[in-house]
Design a protein around this motif. Structure first.
Motif, short mmCIF file in Angstrom:
data_model
loop_
_atom_site.label_atom_id
_atom_site.label_comp_id
_atom_site.label_asym_id
_atom_site.label_seq_id
_atom_site.Cartn_x
_atom_site.Cartn_y
_atom_site.Cartn_z
N ASP A 141 0.82 -1.21 0.00
CA ASP A 141 0.00 0.00 0.00
C ASP A 141 0.86 1.27 0.00
N LEU A 142 2.01 1.22 0.69
CA LEU A 142 2.92 2.36 0.67
C LEU A 142 3.45 2.60 -0.74
N LEU A 143 3.89 1.54 -1.41
CA LEU A 143 4.39 1.67 -2.77
C LEU A 143 3.29 2.15 -3.72
N ARG A 148 0.99 6.67 -6.98
CA ARG A 148 -0.16 7.51 -7.33
C ARG A 148 0.02 8.97 -6.94
N SER A 149 1.17 9.29 -6.35
CA SER A 149 1.44 10.66 -5.92
C SER A 149 2.32 11.35 -6.96
N VAL A 159 0.48 9.47 -0.84
CA VAL A 159 1.57 9.05 0.04
C VAL A 159 1.58 9.86 1.32
N GLU A 160 1.19 11.13 1.25
CA GLU A 160 1.09 11.94 2.47
C GLU A 160 -0.01 11.41 3.38
#
Length: 329
Positions: A141-143, A148-149, A159-160
């Motif tokens: 999910d982090l990647l 997507r940022s 990501v923020e």
């Protein structure tokens, strides 16, 4: 649970993940999704790993300490000295990333110990002091959030938002810096494992590889000024002249220390045990060719070292196997 493996066994596991499962099952796995998003972030580079794509392979030996055998019954710690194959690496899936780039951190160290009785044991560590997330699903999910940022994404970006909900993801990266040489970097095991002695006593621990020459980190500004391949080139040139050594330590968990959460470092006052010395002596002549066949799996262990309840260990094993299967011809 522990597993003693050989290259043939782990390679078979990796290829089975690609060839032996229905496509729908592979597509649904967290490991497949993780590797897919790595390919989205950094592109597909045939023959290279999905992450830590850039690296170099060297050889040497491991000599156990006398104290190590009191904590683990593993033959690795009983002696004699055994040969090792080691791969240093940069982060990301970019094979041509500059070694001094901020995104090349954390640098990695993977060790394959050739056990005296046959078989192998793997250790995979990096320069982070703790990991950004606690599970394989969170890493995926982090990647995904990072992919997507975009520069023009509305604030807060994906990501923020992820970092706001997972604080370690925003701070872990700052715990690793660029060294003046890979011979001058400390490498940490963010996952917990378990030492088992001859009486069956179990002790949770985390690995730490400390350079005998001492750690020496560059400032970000100086790191950016270095030649693109300065770390990989320097370690090979250094080994052509002189050996490089690391103290191999086990940081011992105490009551209350989390063994199932890699985002939580243990206090610095936790005792460490000197398990032995890793001595690197020469670069492999054809590193690119050697890298193709190498697969390091964190659960490829000797009897006397076991996995803990850290869920990231299995997540890493599955993702590494998927990545390995995809880089085969």
């Amino acid at each position: 649970m522990h597993r003693r493996t050989t290259f043939g066994a782990v390679a078979g596991l990796a290829l089975a993940l690609a060839a032996g499962l229905p496509a729908a099952a592979q597509d649904a796995s967290t490991a497949e999704q993780t590797v897919d998003v790595m390919n989205t972030l950094w592109g597909k580079h045939p023959g290279f790993r999905a992450n830590h794509a850039k690296g170099t392979v060297v050889e040497g030996s491991f000599t156990p300490s006398r104290e190590a055998a009191t904590y683990s019954k593993a033959s690795l710690f009983a002696g004699p000295t055994v040969p090792v194959t080691v791969r240093f690496s940069d982060a990301t899936g970019l094979p041509l990333i500059a070694d001094g780039a901020k995104s090349a951190n954390p640098h990695g160290l993977a060790v394959k110990f050739k056990l005296a009785e046959g078989g192998e044991m793997d250790v995979v560590v990096n320069a982070l002091k703790y990991f950004p997330v606690a599970t394989g699903e969170e890493f995926r999910d982090l990647l995904t959030a990072a992919s997507r940022s975009k520069p023009d994404s509305p604030k807060p970006t994906p990501v923020e938002r992820f970092i706001a909900a997972h604080p370690a993801a925003g701070t872990a990266g700052s715990t690793a810096g660029t060294p003046s040489s890979l011979a001058r970097q400390t490498f940490n095991g963010v996952n917990a494992f378990v030492l088992v002695d001859t009486a069956g006593k179990r002790q949770a621990f985390r690995w730490r590889f400390v350079p005998v020459a001492g750690e020496d980190l560059l400032t970000p500004e100086d790191a950016e000024k270095q030649a693109p391949g300065f770390l990989m080139d320097e370690i090979r040139a250094r080994l052509a002249r002189t050996p490089v050594a690391y103290r191999v330590l086990a940081q011992l968990a105490q009551a209350g220390d989390a063994t199932n959460d890699a985002t939580k470092p243990w206090p610095d006052d936790r005792p460490t045990v000197e398990m032995g010395t890793l001595t690197l002596t020469k670069p492999v002549a054809d590193s690119a060719e050697a890298e193709k066949a190498l697969l390091f799996l964190p659960n490829a262990l000797a009897d006397g070292v076991e996995v803990s309840d850290d869920p990231l260990i299995d997540a890493r094993v599955q993702a590494y196997a998927v990545s390995f299967s995809r880089r085969q011809p």
